[in-house]
Scaffold this motif. Sequence first.
Motif, PDB file in Angstrom:
ATOM      1  N   SER A   9     140.505  31.173 -19.510  1.00 20.85           N
ATOM      2  CA  SER A   9     141.491  32.247 -19.528  1.00 20.85           C
ATOM      3  C   SER A   9     142.696  31.866 -18.672  1.00 20.85           C
ATOM      4  N   LYS A  10     143.903  32.046 -19.200  1.00 21.59           N
ATOM      5  CA  LYS A  10     145.164  31.704 -18.537  1.00 21.59           C
ATOM      6  C   LYS A  10     145.297  30.206 -18.264  1.00 21.59           C
ATOM      7  N   GLY A  11     144.447  29.403 -18.912  1.00 22.55           N
ATOM      8  CA  GLY A  11     144.569  27.943 -18.864  1.00 22.55           C
ATOM      9  C   GLY A  11     144.924  27.424 -20.251  1.00 22.55           C
ATOM     10  N   MET A  12     145.785  28.164 -20.956  1.00 24.69           N
ATOM     11  CA  MET A  12     146.189  27.868 -22.328  1.00 24.69           C
ATOM     12  C   MET A  12     144.974  27.668 -23.253  1.00 24.69           C
ATOM     13  N   PRO A  13     144.076  28.679 -23.308  1.00 27.66           N
ATOM     14  CA  PRO A  13     142.872  28.527 -24.131  1.00 27.66           C
ATOM     15  C   PRO A  13     143.196  28.468 -25.621  1.00 27.66           C
ATOM     16  N   MET A  14     142.312  27.838 -26.377  1.00 21.18           N
ATOM     17  CA  MET A  14     142.444  27.773 -27.837  1.00 21.18           C
ATOM     18  C   MET A  14     141.776  28.970 -28.513  1.00 21.18           C
ATOM     19  N   VAL A  15     141.078  29.771 -27.744  1.00 21.08           N
ATOM     20  CA  VAL A  15     140.307  30.893 -28.279  1.00 21.08           C
ATOM     21  C   VAL A  15     141.221  31.869 -29.015  1.00 21.08           C
ATOM     22  N   GLY A  16     140.869  32.199 -30.233  1.00 21.55           N
ATOM     23  CA  GLY A  16     141.629  33.186 -30.995  1.00 21.55           C
ATOM     24  C   GLY A  16     142.922  32.668 -31.593  1.00 21.55           C
ATOM     25  N   LEU A  17     143.316  31.416 -31.279  1.00 15.97           N
ATOM     26  CA  LEU A  17     144.614  30.920 -31.754  1.00 15.97           C
ATOM     27  C   LEU A  17     144.706  30.786 -33.272  1.00 15.97           C
ATOM     28  N   PRO A  18     143.652  30.263 -33.942  1.00 19.42           N
ATOM     29  CA  PRO A  18     143.798  30.109 -35.395  1.00 19.42           C
ATOM     30  C   PRO A  18     144.137  31.436 -36.085  1.00 19.42           C
ATOM     31  N   GLY A  19     143.647  32.546 -35.531  1.00 21.05           N
ATOM     32  CA  GLY A  19     143.839  33.845 -36.157  1.00 21.05           C
ATOM     33  C   GLY A  19     145.208  34.463 -35.965  1.00 21.05           C
ATOM     34  N   ILE A  20     146.063  33.859 -35.111  1.00 25.52           N
ATOM     35  CA  ILE A  20     147.408  34.441 -34.916  1.00 25.52           C
ATOM     36  C   ILE A  20     148.508  33.562 -35.509  1.00 25.52           C
ATOM     37  N   PHE A  21     148.105  32.531 -36.239  1.00 20.40           N
ATOM     38  CA  PHE A  21     149.048  31.725 -37.026  1.00 20.40           C
ATOM     39  C   PHE A  21     148.883  32.071 -38.498  1.00 20.40           C
ATOM     40  N   PRO A  22     149.928  31.830 -39.313  1.00 17.72           N
ATOM     41  CA  PRO A  22     151.289  31.369 -39.041  1.00 17.72           C
ATOM     42  C   PRO A  22     152.043  32.288 -38.079  1.00 17.72           C
ATOM     43  N   MET A  23     152.948  31.705 -37.317  1.00 16.74           N
ATOM     44  CA  MET A  23     153.652  32.397 -36.239  1.00 16.74           C
ATOM     45  C   MET A  23     155.112  31.942 -36.200  1.00 16.74           C
ATOM     46  N   TYR A  24     156.021  32.872 -35.913  1.00 16.81           N
ATOM     47  CA  TYR A  24     157.421  32.501 -35.706  1.00 16.81           C
ATOM     48  C   TYR A  24     157.562  31.868 -34.328  1.00 16.81           C
ATOM     49  N   ARG A  25     158.248  30.725 -34.280  1.00 15.74           N
ATOM     50  CA  ARG A  25     158.449  30.026 -33.016  1.00 15.74           C
ATOM     51  C   ARG A  25     159.938  29.921 -32.749  1.00 15.74           C
TER      52      ARG A  25
ATOM     53  N   ARG B 202     161.483  28.034 -30.559  1.00 15.38           N
ATOM     54  CA  ARG B 202     161.940  26.649 -30.357  1.00 15.38           C
ATOM     55  C   ARG B 202     162.321  26.016 -31.696  1.00 15.38           C
ATOM     56  N   GLU B 203     161.508  26.278 -32.726  1.00 20.37           N
ATOM     57  CA  GLU B 203     161.772  25.684 -34.038  1.00 20.37           C
ATOM     58  C   GLU B 203     162.604  26.593 -34.941  1.00 20.37           C
ATOM     59  N   LYS B 204     162.768  27.851 -34.517  1.00 20.67           N
ATOM     60  CA  LYS B 204     163.491  28.857 -35.308  1.00 20.67           C
ATOM     61  C   LYS B 204     162.902  28.985 -36.714  1.00 20.67           C
TER      62      LYS B 204
ATOM     63  N   GLU C  76     150.707  22.766 -37.762  1.00 23.48           N
ATOM     64  CA  GLU C  76     152.022  22.282 -37.332  1.00 23.48           C
ATOM     65  C   GLU C  76     152.164  22.382 -35.815  1.00 23.48           C
ATOM     66  N   ARG C  77     151.607  23.428 -35.239  1.00 25.74           N
ATOM     67  CA  ARG C  77     151.654  23.569 -33.774  1.00 25.74           C
ATOM     68  C   ARG C  77     150.903  22.414 -33.112  1.00 25.74           C
ATOM     69  N   ILE C  78     149.777  22.030 -33.684  1.00 27.38           N
ATOM     70  CA  ILE C  78     149.002  20.901 -33.149  1.00 27.38           C
ATOM     71  C   ILE C  78     149.800  19.600 -33.303  1.00 27.38           C
ATOM     72  N   GLU C  79     150.473  19.437 -34.460  1.00 27.38           N
ATOM     73  CA  GLU C  79     151.307  18.245 -34.656  1.00 27.38           C
ATOM     74  C   GLU C  79     152.328  18.115 -33.521  1.00 27.38           C
ATOM     75  N   GLN C  80     152.918  19.236 -33.133  1.00 24.07           N
ATOM     76  CA  GLN C  80     153.941  19.207 -32.084  1.00 24.07           C
ATOM     77  C   GLN C  80     153.361  18.721 -30.759  1.00 24.07           C
ATOM     78  N   CYS C  81     152.116  19.056 -30.492  1.00 20.31           N
ATOM     79  CA  CYS C  81     151.476  18.556 -29.266  1.00 20.31           C
ATOM     80  C   CYS C  81     151.307  17.038 -29.327  1.00 20.31           C
TER      81      CYS C  81
ATOM     82  N   LEU D 181     139.988  19.302 -35.217  1.00 19.39           N
ATOM     83  CA  LEU D 181     140.628  20.132 -34.190  1.00 19.39           C
ATOM     84  C   LEU D 181     140.690  21.592 -34.623  1.00 19.39           C
ATOM     85  N   VAL D 182     141.046  21.832 -35.899  1.00 19.23           N
ATOM     86  CA  VAL D 182     141.099  23.209 -36.401  1.00 19.23           C
ATOM     87  C   VAL D 182     139.690  23.798 -36.452  1.00 19.23           C
ATOM     88  N   ALA D 183     138.725  23.004 -36.914  1.00 19.49           N
ATOM     89  CA  ALA D 183     137.338  23.490 -36.992  1.00 19.49           C
ATOM     90  C   ALA D 183     136.811  23.840 -35.599  1.00 19.49           C
TER      91      ALA D 183
END
Length: 235
Positions: free
Chosen positions: A62-78, A80-82, A89-94, A114-116
């Motif tokens: 928690s508060k350490g940039m967890p991956m928990v729940g992330l797949p469920g909130i994408f697609p997402m407007y960013r 930085r990329e407008k 795509e977010r993983i590609e950027q990393c 990684l997604v799995a």
Amino acid sequence: GQAADSAKAWVAPDPATIPAGPLGDSIRLGLHVFNETPKYAERYVGNKMSCTHCHIDGGTVSKGMPMVGLPGIFPMYRDREKTVITFEERIEQCFQRSETGHRVPNDGPEMTGLVAYAQWLSKDQVTGRPFPGRALVNLPELNGDAAKGSQIYVEQCAICHGAEGAGKPPAVPALWGPDSYSDGAGMNQIPKMAAFVQHNMPQNQPDSLTPQEAYDVAAYIHSKPHTVFNMKDHM
């Protein structure tokens, strides 16, 4: 509040419970790629950073940039990329920005794993709702003093990350220089690094630095050399 309590109440699933069979094999590969990226995704990494260096303990803190729940909130407007981007795509950027590497094939075993893995971590989460411990702790907007940060670094950080910021890869990440993240990575933003440091570092005494001290250390790390990021070099 309630959100913080539910983040604390969440317990990471035990990797021993990853199922047998092809899907389990993909999740396990994803876990390895996440925790030792230069070893398990060698062709796509240009430094010695692993995902877990920024997403603490395999993306489970928690508060350490967890991956928990992330797949469920994408697609997402960013901003930085407008544009609206997928989780992949977010993983590609990393890979491009934080690991100064290259894009991973979206249908290849590393990305699929990684997604799995992130899906497996998120299996008890409500889709479309951010995990309560998502991202980083909220700090006030402060100004960091790199000279003060250099003192704090010597006293608190150098024991693990080294006087020259070289770290001890693969366990401890480099904080600057060729083995560290590029200047196009999110961690190169002082407020983000400060929030990361304040809540998660030093590992044996998290939450021990004040927000101002965290900003000072972040300013010091930011003043050090980082690889210059040009997107065209990372396609």
